[in-house]
Write a protein that holds these residues in place. Structure first.
Motif, PDB file in Angstrom:
ATOM      1  N   TYR A  67     -76.488  57.662  60.585  1.00 42.39           N
ATOM      2  CA  TYR A  67     -75.448  56.798  60.020  1.00 42.39           C
ATOM      3  C   TYR A  67     -75.132  55.608  60.922  1.00 42.39           C
ATOM      4  CZ  TYR A  67     -71.013  55.358  58.043  1.00 42.39           C
ATOM      5  OH  TYR A  67     -70.013  54.620  57.473  1.00 42.39           O
ATOM      6  N   LYS A  68     -75.136  55.847  62.189  1.00 44.42           N
ATOM      7  CA  LYS A  68     -74.800  54.832  63.186  1.00 44.42           C
ATOM      8  C   LYS A  68     -75.733  53.609  63.121  1.00 44.42           C
ATOM      9  CE  LYS A  68     -74.934  55.033  68.234  1.00 44.42           C
ATOM     10  NZ  LYS A  68     -74.823  55.914  69.367  1.00 44.42           N
ATOM     11  N   TYR A  69     -76.969  53.784  62.581  1.00 45.81           N
ATOM     12  CA  TYR A  69     -77.958  52.702  62.564  1.00 45.81           C
ATOM     13  C   TYR A  69     -78.251  52.138  61.175  1.00 45.81           C
ATOM     14  CZ  TYR A  69     -78.701  54.362  67.253  1.00 45.81           C
ATOM     15  OH  TYR A  69     -78.514  54.735  68.552  1.00 45.81           O
ATOM     16  N   LYS A  70     -77.468  52.543  60.182  1.00 44.17           N
ATOM     17  CA  LYS A  70     -77.743  52.068  58.824  1.00 44.17           C
ATOM     18  C   LYS A  70     -77.590  50.556  58.695  1.00 44.17           C
ATOM     19  CE  LYS A  70     -77.236  56.300  56.448  1.00 44.17           C
ATOM     20  NZ  LYS A  70     -77.390  56.869  55.183  1.00 44.17           N
ATOM     21  N   ASN A  71     -76.568  49.972  59.295  1.00 43.78           N
ATOM     22  CA  ASN A  71     -76.421  48.512  59.242  1.00 43.78           C
ATOM     23  C   ASN A  71     -77.536  47.819  60.015  1.00 43.78           C
ATOM     24  OD1 ASN A  71     -74.346  47.922  57.520  1.00 43.78           O
ATOM     25  ND2 ASN A  71     -72.759  48.055  59.101  1.00 43.78           N
ATOM     26  N   THR A  72     -77.925  48.389  61.131  1.00 44.39           N
ATOM     27  CA  THR A  72     -79.028  47.827  61.912  1.00 44.39           C
ATOM     28  C   THR A  72     -80.289  47.772  61.068  1.00 44.39           C
ATOM     29  OG1 THR A  72     -78.090  48.783  63.923  1.00 44.39           O
ATOM     30  CG2 THR A  72     -80.397  48.112  64.013  1.00 44.39           C
ATOM     31  N   LEU A  73     -80.568  48.854  60.377  1.00 42.96           N
ATOM     32  CA  LEU A  73     -81.743  48.923  59.521  1.00 42.96           C
ATOM     33  C   LEU A  73     -81.652  47.917  58.371  1.00 42.96           C
ATOM     34  CD1 LEU A  73     -84.345  50.600  58.898  1.00 42.96           C
ATOM     35  CD2 LEU A  73     -82.917  51.859  57.313  1.00 42.96           C
ATOM     36  N   ARG A  74     -80.505  47.852  57.754  1.00 43.39           N
ATOM     37  CA  ARG A  74     -80.299  46.959  56.611  1.00 43.39           C
ATOM     38  C   ARG A  74     -80.480  45.492  56.996  1.00 43.39           C
ATOM     39  NH1 ARG A  74     -75.500  48.663  55.387  1.00 43.39           N
ATOM     40  NH2 ARG A  74     -76.265  50.393  54.169  1.00 43.39           N
ATOM     41  N   ARG A  75     -80.048  45.121  58.178  1.00 45.24           N
ATOM     42  CA  ARG A  75     -80.076  43.718  58.602  1.00 45.24           C
ATOM     43  C   ARG A  75     -81.295  43.350  59.444  1.00 45.24           C
ATOM     44  NH1 ARG A  75     -73.703  43.375  60.155  1.00 45.24           N
ATOM     45  NH2 ARG A  75     -72.981  43.599  58.017  1.00 45.24           N
ATOM     46  N   SER A  76     -82.138  44.301  59.715  1.00 51.73           N
ATOM     47  CA  SER A  76     -83.266  44.043  60.610  1.00 51.73           C
ATOM     48  C   SER A  76     -84.301  43.124  59.979  1.00 51.73           C
ATOM     49  CB  SER A  76     -83.928  45.352  61.015  1.00 51.73           C
ATOM     50  OG  SER A  76     -84.586  45.915  59.912  1.00 51.73           O
ATOM     51  N   LYS A  77     -84.897  42.316  60.814  1.00 51.84           N
ATOM     52  CA  LYS A  77     -85.994  41.447  60.401  1.00 51.84           C
ATOM     53  C   LYS A  77     -87.112  41.639  61.419  1.00 51.84           C
ATOM     54  CE  LYS A  77     -83.411  38.048  57.872  1.00 51.84           C
ATOM     55  NZ  LYS A  77     -82.815  38.974  57.031  1.00 51.84           N
ATOM     56  N   LYS A  78     -88.302  41.792  60.956  1.00 55.11           N
ATOM     57  CA  LYS A  78     -89.479  41.957  61.812  1.00 55.11           C
ATOM     58  C   LYS A  78     -89.326  43.125  62.781  1.00 55.11           C
ATOM     59  CE  LYS A  78     -90.711  37.142  61.384  1.00 55.11           C
ATOM     60  NZ  LYS A  78     -91.154  35.927  62.030  1.00 55.11           N
ATOM     61  N   SER A  79     -88.749  44.224  62.293  1.00 48.62           N
ATOM     62  CA  SER A  79     -88.568  45.422  63.116  1.00 48.62           C
ATOM     63  C   SER A  79     -89.041  46.659  62.364  1.00 48.62           C
ATOM     64  CB  SER A  79     -87.096  45.613  63.477  1.00 48.62           C
ATOM     65  OG  SER A  79     -86.638  44.542  64.247  1.00 48.62           O
ATOM     66  N   SER A  80     -89.653  47.566  63.099  1.00 48.84           N
ATOM     67  CA  SER A  80     -90.068  48.858  62.562  1.00 48.84           C
ATOM     68  C   SER A  80     -89.284  49.936  63.306  1.00 48.84           C
ATOM     69  CB  SER A  80     -91.562  49.074  62.776  1.00 48.84           C
ATOM     70  OG  SER A  80     -92.310  48.080  62.136  1.00 48.84           O
ATOM     71  N   PHE A  81     -89.134  51.090  62.665  1.00 56.21           N
ATOM     72  CA  PHE A  81     -88.322  52.164  63.235  1.00 56.21           C
ATOM     73  C   PHE A  81     -89.070  53.484  63.161  1.00 56.21           C
ATOM     74  CE2 PHE A  81     -85.530  48.926  61.543  1.00 56.21           C
ATOM     75  CZ  PHE A  81     -84.696  48.681  62.609  1.00 56.21           C
ATOM     76  N   VAL A  82     -88.748  54.369  64.097  1.00 50.22           N
ATOM     77  CA  VAL A  82     -89.289  55.723  64.092  1.00 50.22           C
ATOM     78  C   VAL A  82     -88.097  56.666  64.033  1.00 50.22           C
ATOM     79  CG1 VAL A  82     -90.624  57.451  65.348  1.00 50.22           C
ATOM     80  CG2 VAL A  82     -91.279  55.043  65.474  1.00 50.22           C
ATOM     81  N   VAL A  83     -88.063  57.511  62.997  1.00 48.83           N
ATOM     82  CA  VAL A  83     -87.032  58.524  62.853  1.00 48.83           C
ATOM     83  C   VAL A  83     -87.754  59.838  62.582  1.00 48.83           C
ATOM     84  CG1 VAL A  83     -85.080  59.343  61.472  1.00 48.83           C
ATOM     85  CG2 VAL A  83     -85.330  56.905  61.943  1.00 48.83           C
ATOM     86  N   LYS A  84     -87.504  60.835  63.413  1.00 54.04           N
ATOM     87  CA  LYS A  84     -88.147  62.144  63.302  1.00 54.04           C
ATOM     88  C   LYS A  84     -89.667  62.017  63.212  1.00 54.04           C
ATOM     89  CE  LYS A  84     -84.164  64.319  61.266  1.00 54.04           C
ATOM     90  NZ  LYS A  84     -83.584  65.031  60.148  1.00 54.04           N
TER      91      LYS A  84
END
Length: 157
Positions: A67-84
């Motif tokens: 939950y803490k990173y939902k806004n980060t994810l929503r607003r990210s540009k040119k970024s990839s993420f690893v979750v689990k």
């Protein structure tokens, strides 16, 4: 290479490898990870980044972002993420191709052989479909990669 103007043939796209200019660099795209591994001569244990066309599709597949990173994810540009241990990107900006906009998700990787630089001849030979705009295909910087968990965010690249 297939050339078509209608979207009625999109049911076959899950079997195709697409070469396209993404918002970061030139990439291969497919829903078949084994085809991408074969093209790139890549270690099967190394996973591909999954590209989603929107957050709704990401949520439908059951991947929960802290939950803490939902806004980060929503607003990210040119970024990839690893979750689990699942790498993904949400690309909100519309790509200028109806073909890619109609695919809810796909695996993506840079368009080169593993450990080598971009070579247009190699890419054109390996791709089933090539999507190119007036600027052509060019190698740029890859996306940033962040590992997320409930307590912290760590930059990987």
């Amino acid at each position: 290479m297939d050339k078509f103007n209608r979207t009625s043939r999109l049911s076959r796209l899950s079997e195709k490898v697409i070469l396209y200019q993404s918002d970061t660099t030139v990439g291969f795209s497919s829903q078949d990870a084994k085809k991408l591994q074969k093209i790139k001569s890549r270690d099967p244990s190394k996973a591909f980044i999954k590209i989603f066309k929107d957050l709704k599709t990401l949520n439908m597949l059951g991947l929960r972002v802290p939950y803490k990173y939902k806004n980060t994810l929503r607003r990210s540009k040119k970024s990839s993420f690893v979750v689990k241990n699942i790498a993904f990107r949400v690309v909100n900006n519309p790509i200028n191709s109806q073909t890619l906009r109609d695919i809810p998700w796909h695996y993506s990787t840079s368009a080169n052989e593993s450990g080598k630089n971009f070579n247009l001849d190699f890419c054109e030979e390996k791709a089933d479909i090539i999507i190119q705009n007036k600027d052509g295909l060019r190698e740029l910087n890859s996306s940033s990669l962040y590992k997320l968990n409930h307590t912290k965010r760590k930059k990987i690249r």
